[in-house]
Design a protein around this motif. Structure first.
Motif, PDB file in Angstrom:
ATOM      1  N   GLU A   1      78.835 -68.471 -73.396  1.00 56.16           N
ATOM      2  CA  GLU A   1      79.886 -67.452 -73.374  1.00 56.16           C
ATOM      3  C   GLU A   1      79.455 -66.287 -74.248  1.00 56.16           C
ATOM      4  OE1 GLU A   1      83.913 -68.628 -74.285  1.00 56.16           O
ATOM      5  OE2 GLU A   1      83.640 -70.523 -73.234  1.00 56.16           O
ATOM      6  N   VAL A   2      80.048 -65.123 -73.992  1.00 60.02           N
ATOM      7  CA  VAL A   2      79.870 -64.016 -74.927  1.00 60.02           C
ATOM      8  C   VAL A   2      81.190 -63.893 -75.683  1.00 60.02           C
ATOM      9  CG1 VAL A   2      79.390 -61.558 -75.194  1.00 60.02           C
ATOM     10  CG2 VAL A   2      78.273 -62.849 -73.358  1.00 60.02           C
ATOM     11  N   VAL A   3      81.159 -64.235 -76.971  1.00 59.53           N
ATOM     12  CA  VAL A   3      82.360 -64.146 -77.802  1.00 59.53           C
ATOM     13  C   VAL A   3      82.321 -62.777 -78.475  1.00 59.53           C
ATOM     14  CG1 VAL A   3      83.531 -65.124 -79.827  1.00 59.53           C
ATOM     15  CG2 VAL A   3      82.286 -66.630 -78.249  1.00 59.53           C
ATOM     16  N   VAL A   4      83.399 -62.028 -78.384  1.00 57.81           N
ATOM     17  CA  VAL A   4      83.431 -60.741 -79.090  1.00 57.81           C
ATOM     18  C   VAL A   4      84.412 -60.875 -80.247  1.00 57.81           C
ATOM     19  CG1 VAL A   4      83.870 -58.260 -78.916  1.00 57.81           C
ATOM     20  CG2 VAL A   4      82.829 -59.474 -76.992  1.00 57.81           C
ATOM     21  N   HIS A   5      83.888 -60.706 -81.468  1.00 58.73           N
ATOM     22  CA  HIS A   5      84.713 -60.859 -82.660  1.00 58.73           C
ATOM     23  C   HIS A   5      84.580 -59.584 -83.487  1.00 58.73           C
ATOM     24  CE1 HIS A   5      86.761 -63.113 -85.842  1.00 58.73           C
ATOM     25  NE2 HIS A   5      85.948 -62.510 -86.672  1.00 58.73           N
ATOM     26  N   ASN A   6      85.692 -58.892 -83.703  1.00 54.77           N
ATOM     27  CA  ASN A   6      85.675 -57.616 -84.447  1.00 54.77           C
ATOM     28  C   ASN A   6      84.664 -56.623 -83.878  1.00 54.77           C
ATOM     29  OD1 ASN A   6      87.591 -58.426 -86.251  1.00 54.77           O
ATOM     30  ND2 ASN A   6      86.320 -58.126 -88.076  1.00 54.77           N
ATOM     31  N   GLY A   7      84.491 -56.667 -82.575  1.00 57.43           N
ATOM     32  CA  GLY A   7      83.549 -55.739 -81.933  1.00 57.43           C
ATOM     33  C   GLY A   7      82.107 -56.217 -81.933  1.00 57.43           C
ATOM     34  N   VAL A   8      81.834 -57.384 -82.547  1.00 52.42           N
ATOM     35  CA  VAL A   8      80.461 -57.928 -82.552  1.00 52.42           C
ATOM     36  C   VAL A   8      80.353 -58.982 -81.448  1.00 52.42           C
ATOM     37  CG1 VAL A   8      78.736 -59.196 -83.912  1.00 52.42           C
ATOM     38  CG2 VAL A   8      80.260 -57.541 -85.043  1.00 52.42           C
ATOM     39  N   ALA A   9      79.315 -58.862 -80.618  1.00 53.06           N
ATOM     40  CA  ALA A   9      79.135 -59.824 -79.516  1.00 53.06           C
ATOM     41  C   ALA A   9      78.250 -60.974 -79.977  1.00 53.06           C
ATOM     42  CB  ALA A   9      78.513 -59.120 -78.318  1.00 53.06           C
ATOM     43  N   ILE A  10      78.717 -62.194 -79.741  1.00 51.25           N
ATOM     44  CA  ILE A  10      77.908 -63.376 -80.058  1.00 51.25           C
ATOM     45  C   ILE A  10      77.564 -64.051 -78.742  1.00 51.25           C
ATOM     46  CG2 ILE A  10      77.844 -65.603 -81.277  1.00 51.25           C
ATOM     47  CD1 ILE A  10      80.426 -63.426 -82.556  1.00 51.25           C
ATOM     48  N   ILE A  11      76.270 -64.039 -78.416  1.00 46.79           N
ATOM     49  CA  ILE A  11      75.799 -64.557 -77.125  1.00 46.79           C
ATOM     50  C   ILE A  11      75.104 -65.890 -77.377  1.00 46.79           C
ATOM     51  CG2 ILE A  11      74.359 -64.060 -75.101  1.00 46.79           C
ATOM     52  CD1 ILE A  11      74.476 -61.084 -75.873  1.00 46.79           C
ATOM     53  N   GLY A  12      75.538 -66.938 -76.669  1.00 47.53           N
ATOM     54  CA  GLY A  12      74.972 -68.275 -76.913  1.00 47.53           C
ATOM     55  C   GLY A  12      74.444 -68.934 -75.653  1.00 47.53           C
ATOM     56  N   PRO A  13      73.306 -68.470 -75.127  1.00 42.96           N
ATOM     57  CA  PRO A  13      72.787 -69.100 -73.903  1.00 42.96           C
ATOM     58  C   PRO A  13      72.323 -70.524 -74.195  1.00 42.96           C
ATOM     59  CG  PRO A  13      71.164 -67.566 -74.810  1.00 42.96           C
ATOM     60  CD  PRO A  13      72.385 -67.448 -75.673  1.00 42.96           C
ATOM     61  N   SER A  14      72.830 -71.503 -73.424  1.00 46.67           N
ATOM     62  CA  SER A  14      72.463 -72.886 -73.737  1.00 46.67           C
ATOM     63  C   SER A  14      71.114 -73.266 -73.129  1.00 46.67           C
ATOM     64  CB  SER A  14      73.544 -73.846 -73.235  1.00 46.67           C
ATOM     65  OG  SER A  14      73.574 -73.835 -71.831  1.00 46.67           O
ATOM     66  N   ASN A  15      70.636 -72.472 -72.175  1.00 47.28           N
ATOM     67  CA  ASN A  15      69.369 -72.808 -71.526  1.00 47.28           C
ATOM     68  C   ASN A  15      68.587 -71.525 -71.221  1.00 47.28           C
ATOM     69  OD1 ASN A  15      67.298 -73.971 -70.074  1.00 47.28           O
ATOM     70  ND2 ASN A  15      68.573 -74.752 -68.412  1.00 47.28           N
ATOM     71  N   PRO A  16      68.118 -70.833 -72.276  1.00 42.21           N
ATOM     72  CA  PRO A  16      67.458 -69.543 -72.038  1.00 42.21           C
ATOM     73  C   PRO A  16      66.262 -69.609 -71.089  1.00 42.21           C
ATOM     74  CG  PRO A  16      67.845 -69.867 -74.390  1.00 42.21           C
ATOM     75  CD  PRO A  16      68.196 -71.154 -73.715  1.00 42.21           C
ATOM     76  N   PRO A  17      65.430 -70.684 -71.110  1.00 35.29           N
ATOM     77  CA  PRO A  17      64.294 -70.675 -70.174  1.00 35.29           C
ATOM     78  C   PRO A  17      64.739 -70.598 -68.717  1.00 35.29           C
ATOM     79  CG  PRO A  17      63.975 -72.353 -71.852  1.00 35.29           C
ATOM     80  CD  PRO A  17      65.380 -71.841 -72.005  1.00 35.29           C
ATOM     81  N   ALA A  18      65.943 -71.126 -68.414  1.00 37.09           N
ATOM     82  CA  ALA A  18      66.437 -71.084 -67.031  1.00 37.09           C
ATOM     83  C   ALA A  18      66.770 -69.663 -66.593  1.00 37.09           C
ATOM     84  CB  ALA A  18      67.658 -71.986 -66.880  1.00 37.09           C
ATOM     85  N   LEU A  19      66.817 -68.724 -67.556  1.00 34.00           N
ATOM     86  CA  LEU A  19      67.062 -67.315 -67.211  1.00 34.00           C
ATOM     87  C   LEU A  19      65.762 -66.607 -66.818  1.00 34.00           C
ATOM     88  CD1 LEU A  19      69.530 -66.470 -70.146  1.00 34.00           C
ATOM     89  CD2 LEU A  19      70.114 -67.065 -67.785  1.00 34.00           C
ATOM     90  N   VAL A  20      64.634 -67.278 -67.029  1.00 33.42           N
ATOM     91  CA  VAL A  20      63.315 -66.736 -66.644  1.00 33.42           C
ATOM     92  C   VAL A  20      62.596 -67.844 -65.861  1.00 33.42           C
ATOM     93  CG1 VAL A  20      61.288 -65.480 -67.503  1.00 33.42           C
ATOM     94  CG2 VAL A  20      63.331 -65.602 -68.926  1.00 33.42           C
ATOM     95  N   PRO A  21      63.189 -68.262 -64.724  1.00 33.40           N
ATOM     96  CA  PRO A  21      62.742 -69.522 -64.120  1.00 33.40           C
ATOM     97  C   PRO A  21      61.334 -69.518 -63.555  1.00 33.40           C
ATOM     98  CG  PRO A  21      64.396 -68.462 -62.734  1.00 33.40           C
ATOM     99  CD  PRO A  21      64.340 -67.669 -64.009  1.00 33.40           C
ATOM    100  N   TYR A  22      60.848 -68.348 -63.113  1.00 31.26           N
ATOM    101  CA  TYR A  22      59.507 -68.324 -62.509  1.00 31.26           C
ATOM    102  C   TYR A  22      58.449 -68.697 -63.552  1.00 31.26           C
ATOM    103  CZ  TYR A  22      55.438 -66.758 -59.860  1.00 31.26           C
ATOM    104  OH  TYR A  22      54.228 -66.718 -59.204  1.00 31.26           O
TER     105      TYR A  22
END
Ligand code: NAD
Length: 383
Positions: A300-321
């Motif tokens: 999820e992208v949590v936005v707290h006080n205007g700061v975005a916290i991005i927590g990808p649980s499987n980043p390699p799957a975002l660059v699958p090739y």
């Protein structure tokens, strides 16, 4: 000898364990490959490409039925019942995080190997899938941050004025962290980094980043495998106190701090996030292990006080090739190691447990969990 490659069933998994180029190499050494229909599709590898490489494309049940050795990214398939006693399974199995799953795998009577437990020795470097995936995660984490940040990364002197370079702070300078530093530098950011292992200071500096000195006792920070050791809560509290100042002055924080088999330490607190300027970004690459930021919610992208916290649980799957290409190279090198000099001519695997790579990666055999650390964890859970 036949190798089977099922399509991954884990939610959001886009990687495939074997790519056509590796299938062709296996075929050349006399190992047949059967791939589940559309197994490589999400990573950009078509069924036609597998067929051209000499592999057979088949339905899922046929892949499991035909394979002597099953190659997967996630070694525990949703349809565990498809596995049969004596079959060999190789993949990521999270044995230290989820030892109970290894017991389930063992109960199928398969011979299972964990890619996570590859020893970090020179001989095994080309089989080290954790390092491959960390390289991808470090790169992609920076791109996620750059995409979200309302600023550009490089310093620019334009007719419309000078734009300051983005400030990036990387916490944890292992494989992912060093790649995050290198990628941020390539994009022109000003980069600072910290790690509990003092040995990485020179590596950080050689990439053009500043190593943040913290007045913390870190003599005993590294185990013999090169991994960080867990510290006590008073250490983490002092670390957080020291980090507050650095985080408050930064545009992007990228966290990669992990302790093998343990929950990731919480290093970026809500107070730190509140000290950052609105629009700043935290990318938590430890999200799968509970996260380094107190506010992280996986995927999820949590936005707290205007700061975005991005927590990808499987980043390699975002660059699958490329993630699949690297994993495929790692797993086929490991497979060749297991098959030994005789390669495909061997009717079955005769495991040489005097070999460190084979012994350290073997999880289960003949119905039992055989890996000593996993057995310890299971024993501790039973007590
Ligand atoms: P990892 O993914 O387990 O951890 C990531 C980083 O987080 C590590 O550098 C760790 O020191 C750091 N960390 C842990 N707690 C922290 C804290 N409280 N604050 C800041 N940082 C913290 O580790 P990794 O990246 O997979 O590997 C670590 C090291 O292992 C590498 O840097 C390298 O030296 C070694 N390694 C050796 C080989 C080899 O010899 N074949 C291969 C890969 C890695």
């Amino acid at each position: 000898m036949k190798v089977g490659v099922p399509k991954e069933t884990w939610a959001g998994e886009t990687r495939v364990a074997l790519i056509p180029a590796s299938a062709a190499a296996l075929k050349k050494s006399g190992v047949d490959v059967v791939v589940e229909r559309s197994a490589g599709e999400a990573a950009g590898f078509t069924d036609a490409a597998f067929e051209q490489a000499g592999a057979t494309v088949a339905g899922r049940a046929d892949v499991f039925a035909a394979a002597d050795i099953v190659l997967q990214v996630r070694a525990i398939p949703a349809d565990l019942g498809a596995l049969r006693p004596g079959q060999v399974v190789i993949g990521f199995a999270d044995p230290l995080g989820a030892p109970d799953d290894v017991r389930v795998l063992a109960s199928r009577g398969v011979t299972a190997f964990s890619m996570e437990l590859m020893p970090r020795i020179t001989r095994a470097q080309s089989m080290d899938a954790l390092s491959s995936m960390a390289t991808i995660a470090g790169y992609k984490g920076v791109l996620l941050a750059a995409d979200r940040l309302p600023r550009m990364f490089p310093m620019m002197m334009t007719a419309a004025g000078t734009l300051a370079a983005a400030k990036v702070f990387v916490v944890g300078a292992g494989v992912a962290g060093l790649q995050a530093i290198a990628t941020s530098r390539r994009l022109g950011a000003k980069v600072e980094a910290y790690d509990v292992r003092p040995a990485v200071k020179e590596q950080v500096q050689s990439l053009g980043a500043r190593f943040v000195e913290m007045d913390l006792e870190t003599q005993n920070a590294e185990d013999k495998g090169g991994y960080a050791k867990a510290q006590d809560e008073s250490f983490y509290r002092r670390q957080r106190e020291m980090m507050l100042r650095v985080v408050a002055a930064t545009d992007v924080v990228i966290t990669t701090a992990l302790i093998p088999g343990k929950k990731a330490p919480t290093l970026v607190t809500q107070e730190m996030v509140e000290a950052m300027a609105p629009g700043s970004v935290v990318v938590d690459l430890a999200a799968e292990r509970g996260g380094n930021c107190a506010l992280t919610k996986p995927d999820e992208v949590v936005v707290h006080n205007g700061v975005a916290i991005i927590g990808p649980s499987n980043p390699p799957a975002l660059v699958p090739y490329h993630a699949s290409q690297m994993y495929s190279k790692n797993i086929t090198t490991f497979l060749s190691h297991l098959l030994g000099k005789d390669g495909a001519k061997k009717p079955s695997l005769e495991l040489d447990l005097s070999d460190e790579i084979t012994r350290e990666t073997l999880l289960a055999k003949d119905g039992d969990v055989v890996h000593s650390r996993v057995r310890e964890l299971l024993g501790a859970a039973a007590r």
